[in-house]
Design a protein around this motif. Structure first.
Motif, short mmCIF file in Angstrom:
data_model
loop_
_atom_site.label_atom_id
_atom_site.label_comp_id
_atom_site.label_asym_id
_atom_site.label_seq_id
_atom_site.Cartn_x
_atom_site.Cartn_y
_atom_site.Cartn_z
N THR A 22 0.84 -1.19 0.00
CA THR A 22 0.00 0.00 0.00
C THR A 22 0.88 1.24 0.00
O THR A 22 1.86 1.30 0.73
CB THR A 22 -0.91 0.01 1.24
N VAL A 23 0.51 2.21 -0.81
CA VAL A 23 1.24 3.48 -0.85
C VAL A 23 0.96 4.23 0.45
O VAL A 23 -0.19 4.46 0.81
CB VAL A 23 0.83 4.33 -2.07
N VAL A 24 2.03 4.58 1.14
CA VAL A 24 1.91 5.27 2.42
C VAL A 24 1.97 6.79 2.24
O VAL A 24 1.22 7.52 2.87
CB VAL A 24 3.03 4.81 3.38
N ARG A 25 2.90 7.23 1.40
CA ARG A 25 3.07 8.67 1.20
C ARG A 25 3.71 8.92 -0.16
O ARG A 25 4.30 8.02 -0.75
CB ARG A 25 3.92 9.30 2.30
N LEU A 26 3.58 10.15 -0.61
CA LEU A 26 4.22 10.58 -1.85
C LEU A 26 5.29 11.61 -1.51
O LEU A 26 5.15 12.35 -0.54
CB LEU A 26 3.20 11.20 -2.81
N GLU A 27 6.32 11.64 -2.33
CA GLU A 27 7.40 12.60 -2.12
C GLU A 27 7.97 12.99 -3.48
O GLU A 27 8.08 12.13 -4.37
CB GLU A 27 8.49 11.97 -1.25
N GLU A 28 8.34 14.24 -3.62
CA GLU A 28 8.96 14.69 -4.86
C GLU A 28 10.44 14.91 -4.60
O GLU A 28 10.83 15.60 -3.66
CB GLU A 28 8.33 15.98 -5.36
N ILE A 29 11.26 14.30 -5.45
CA ILE A 29 12.72 14.41 -5.34
C ILE A 29 13.26 14.78 -6.71
O ILE A 29 13.05 14.03 -7.68
CB ILE A 29 13.36 13.09 -4.84
N GLU A 30 13.92 15.89 -6.78
CA GLU A 30 14.51 16.39 -8.03
C GLU A 30 13.51 16.36 -9.19
O GLU A 30 13.83 15.92 -10.29
CB GLU A 30 15.77 15.60 -8.37
N GLY A 31 12.30 16.79 -8.91
CA GLY A 31 11.29 16.89 -9.95
C GLY A 31 10.57 15.61 -10.31
O GLY A 31 9.75 15.60 -11.21
N ARG A 32 10.87 14.51 -9.63
CA ARG A 32 10.21 13.22 -9.91
C ARG A 32 9.38 12.81 -8.69
O ARG A 32 9.80 13.01 -7.56
CB ARG A 32 11.23 12.14 -10.21
N ALA A 33 8.23 12.20 -8.97
CA ALA A 33 7.35 11.75 -7.90
C ALA A 33 7.71 10.34 -7.47
O ALA A 33 7.93 9.45 -8.31
CB ALA A 33 5.90 11.80 -8.38
N PHE A 34 7.78 10.13 -6.18
CA PHE A 34 8.08 8.83 -5.59
C PHE A 34 6.99 8.47 -4.60
O PHE A 34 6.39 9.35 -3.98
CB PHE A 34 9.44 8.85 -4.86
N ALA A 35 6.75 7.17 -4.44
CA ALA A 35 5.76 6.69 -3.48
C ALA A 35 6.44 5.70 -2.54
O ALA A 35 7.22 4.85 -2.98
CB ALA A 35 4.61 6.00 -4.21
N GLU A 36 6.14 5.83 -1.25
CA GLU A 36 6.66 4.87 -0.27
C GLU A 36 5.67 3.72 -0.17
O GLU A 36 4.47 3.91 0.00
CB GLU A 36 6.82 5.51 1.09
#
Length: 97
Positions: A22-36
């Protein structure tokens, strides 16, 4: 996969390794979206994730059912009984000693 569909609470899988959760959170790093992902605690690029149907997590090869856990407990109980231990100690013949 459209990364806009990846939001906290949805189930997703990373096809390269088969990791799902399950996706817990989203984060943007250097202009790219990441999901934990909760199963690993790692971040995955949202454009590389695919949505997983259903809410229940499939049983992995390392997970045990309640029945096999009961069997394991029973075997541990048998192994620890004193009379079984005495039987092992009294082994004689080929390969003993």
């Amino acid at each position: 996969m459209e990364s806009e569909m990846i939001v906290p609470g949805v189930r997703a899988r990373y096809p390269a390794t088969g990791t799902s959760g399950t996706v817990v959170r989203l984060e943007e790093i250097e202009g790219r979206a990441f999901a934990e992902i909760d199963s690993t605690g790692l971040l995955y690029r949202t454009d590389r994730l695919v949505l997983v149907e259903g809410s229940e997590r499939p049983k992995g090869k390392h997970e045990r059912s309640a029945e096999s856990l009961d069997d394991y407990r029973h075997l541990k109980e048998i192994e620890s009984s004193d009379d079984l231990r005495e039987r092992y100690d009294d082994v004689t013949g080929v390969g003993a000693g």
